[in-house]
Design a protein around this motif. Structure first.
Motif, PDB file in Angstrom:
ATOM      1  N   ALA A   1       4.260  19.161   0.952  1.00 29.73           N
ATOM      2  CA  ALA A   1       4.633  17.758   1.129  1.00 29.73           C
ATOM      3  C   ALA A   1       3.367  16.966   1.413  1.00 29.73           C
ATOM      4  O   ALA A   1       2.788  17.064   2.502  1.00 29.73           O
ATOM      5  CB  ALA A   1       5.632  17.614   2.277  1.00 29.73           C
ATOM      6  N   LEU A   2       2.910  16.195   0.433  1.00 30.29           N
ATOM      7  CA  LEU A   2       1.661  15.446   0.594  1.00 30.29           C
ATOM      8  C   LEU A   2       1.866  14.161   1.391  1.00 30.29           C
ATOM      9  O   LEU A   2       2.857  13.456   1.202  1.00 30.29           O
ATOM     10  CB  LEU A   2       1.104  15.068  -0.783  1.00 30.29           C
ATOM     11  N   GLU A   3       0.914  13.881   2.268  1.00 30.06           N
ATOM     12  CA  GLU A   3       0.821  12.546   2.839  1.00 30.06           C
ATOM     13  C   GLU A   3       0.450  11.600   1.698  1.00 30.06           C
ATOM     14  O   GLU A   3      -0.500  11.861   0.945  1.00 30.06           O
ATOM     15  CB  GLU A   3      -0.272  12.507   3.912  1.00 30.06           C
ATOM     16  N   THR A   4       1.204  10.523   1.523  1.00 32.29           N
ATOM     17  CA  THR A   4       0.872   9.588   0.448  1.00 32.29           C
ATOM     18  C   THR A   4      -0.524   9.022   0.695  1.00 32.29           C
ATOM     19  O   THR A   4      -0.949   8.843   1.840  1.00 32.29           O
ATOM     20  CB  THR A   4       1.881   8.444   0.364  1.00 32.29           C
ATOM     21  N   PHE A   5      -1.234   8.725  -0.388  1.00 33.99           N
ATOM     22  CA  PHE A   5      -2.618   8.286  -0.267  1.00 33.99           C
ATOM     23  C   PHE A   5      -2.732   6.892   0.338  1.00 33.99           C
ATOM     24  O   PHE A   5      -3.813   6.502   0.778  1.00 33.99           O
ATOM     25  CB  PHE A   5      -3.296   8.351  -1.645  1.00 33.99           C
ATOM     26  N   ARG A   6      -1.621   6.159   0.399  1.00 33.21           N
ATOM     27  CA  ARG A   6      -1.589   4.880   1.123  1.00 33.21           C
ATOM     28  C   ARG A   6      -1.154   5.076   2.569  1.00 33.21           C
ATOM     29  O   ARG A   6      -1.061   4.114   3.325  1.00 33.21           O
ATOM     30  CB  ARG A   6      -0.617   3.910   0.429  1.00 33.21           C
ATOM     31  N   GLY A   7      -0.845   6.287   2.955  1.00 31.06           N
ATOM     32  CA  GLY A   7      -0.464   6.560   4.339  1.00 31.06           C
ATOM     33  C   GLY A   7       0.909   6.048   4.726  1.00 31.06           C
ATOM     34  O   GLY A   7       1.154   5.717   5.893  1.00 31.06           O
ATOM     35  N   ARG A   8       1.830   5.996   3.780  1.00 30.44           N
ATOM     36  CA  ARG A   8       3.167   5.469   4.064  1.00 30.44           C
ATOM     37  C   ARG A   8       4.135   6.590   4.441  1.00 30.44           C
ATOM     38  O   ARG A   8       4.111   7.671   3.858  1.00 30.44           O
ATOM     39  CB  ARG A   8       3.692   4.696   2.851  1.00 30.44           C
ATOM     40  N   TYR A   9       4.980   6.298   5.432  1.00 33.28           N
ATOM     41  CA  TYR A   9       6.007   7.235   5.927  1.00 33.28           C
ATOM     42  C   TYR A   9       5.409   8.580   6.355  1.00 33.28           C
ATOM     43  O   TYR A   9       6.034   9.624   6.198  1.00 33.28           O
ATOM     44  CB  TYR A   9       7.077   7.475   4.851  1.00 33.28           C
TER      45      TYR A   9
END
Length: 341
Positions: free
Chosen positions: A272-280
């Motif tokens: 599960a990747l952390e989104t590259f915009r740092g959302r959720y």
């Protein structure tokens, strides 16, 4: 078929003709459908390996669903051509060479305008846009396809426009997903489309449900027995903010997706990747912790903080070609460390 040594030759011949006629009639009626011979280059040739979610049900045309699907095979002889129904754009790589772009081609398309040296060669074909319908290969007289010897491992990427490679030169082929799969030496699939969310909302298709469908649009369920993934990489949440998805909704949907992916692929490692915009980010981490606490020992949260700099983006959201390479540089070792490739 054998006849009794005491049978009359005059009676054996009609019996053989009757059996042949019956077999022919059964085939025409669908009682015993003919199978393609291995090596003939047809859509149902077993030497052609379809990677990703393809519709091959017609037997005369193969249609790739989702982005980044491709086919692989080997072939003998010095030339190879592909049948295209209508205008289409695709990439073809022969013998592991560069992916050559064929734009707006139709009919019987020559992939080898300069004949190859005699011997056995490999072909990889990936469709980009247009009438993406594969209708088989045309080879030299006496030549045949051979099994390509493709890797057995497979990694599946689930995401939105970033995973699909939007705004790069070659789209899917320039995405971090394609590059990571290639670096791992594994087959790879991209269940991704621009604008998609995790949670289904008005104006945004939710991959929490569409992931389990054959195509990026439509409601036909995918048959997960067609292939098994060794790893699944999820990169979702970038678009949900703009559609008003609450933190509670997001975490619940992510937990549900993890459970369903696990049911589809009991042995896969899920990243599960952390989104590259740092959302959720807290919600994604919490969903992973809940899965682990529930007994799933093959799921990980991947912290991507600091992976991309300002020079790695096309705009404020989408990685450029270099950015996708940077992600693949960081992600491939993370996957390899878990699944041992």
């Amino acid at each position: 078929m054998q006849t009794s040594p005491h049978a009359s030759p005059g009676r054996a011949l009609p019996a053989l003709l009757t059996a042949a006629l019956l077999a022919c009639l059964l085939s025409l009626a669908g009682g015993s459908p003919a199978r393609a011979a291995a090596g003939d280059g047809s859509v149902s040739d077993p030497n052609i390996a379809y990677v990703g979610r393809w519709d091959t049900s017609s037997g005369t045309a193969a249609v790739p669903n989702w982005t980044g699907a491709y086919l692989q095979t080997g072939f003998t002889g010095t030339t190879a051509k592909v049948r295209a129904r209508n205008a289409v754009n695709f990439y073809a790589s022969i013998d592991g060479g560069p992916d050559v772009f064929h734009a707006g081609v139709r009919g019987t398309v020559n992939l080898t305008p300069r004949p190859l040296s005699p011997g056995t060669h490999t072909l990889r074909l990936s469709y980009r846009s247009g009438d993406t319908v594969f209708q088989g290969l045309v080879l030299d007289s006496g030549a045949r396809t051979v099994a390509a010897g493709a890797p057995t491992g497979l990694v599946e990427f689930v995401g939105d426009s970033i995973t699909a490679g939007a705004l790069t030169d070659r789209l899917a082929l320039d995405s971090y997903a394609w590059k990571t799969g290639e670096r791992l030496g594994m087959r790879h699939t991209q269940i991704a489309r621009s604008g998609y969310c995790l949670v289904a909302q008005s104006g945004c298709t939710g991959l929490s449900g569409q992931f389990f469908r054959t195509a990026s649009t439509g409601g036909a369920d995918w048959d997960f027995s067609r292939y098994r993934a060794d790893a699944v990489v999820i990169n979702l949440g970038t678009n949900d903010v703009g559609h008003g998805v609450s933190s509670t909704q997001f975490q619940s949907a992510y937990s549900s997706l993890l459970r369903k992916v696990r049911a589809a692929y009991p042995q896969a490692w899920i990243f599960a990747l952390e989104t590259f915009r740092g959302r959720y980010v807290p919600q994604t981490e919490a969903a992973v912790r809940a899965a682990v606490a529930g007994g799933d020992t093959r799921v990980s949260f991947v912290d991507t903080t600091g992976w991309l700099g300002s020079g790695d983006l096309t705009d404020s959201v989408h990685p450029n070609d270099r950015g996708h390479r940077v992600i693949a540089d960081r992600l491939a070792p993370v996957i390899a460390a878990r699944i041992g490739t």
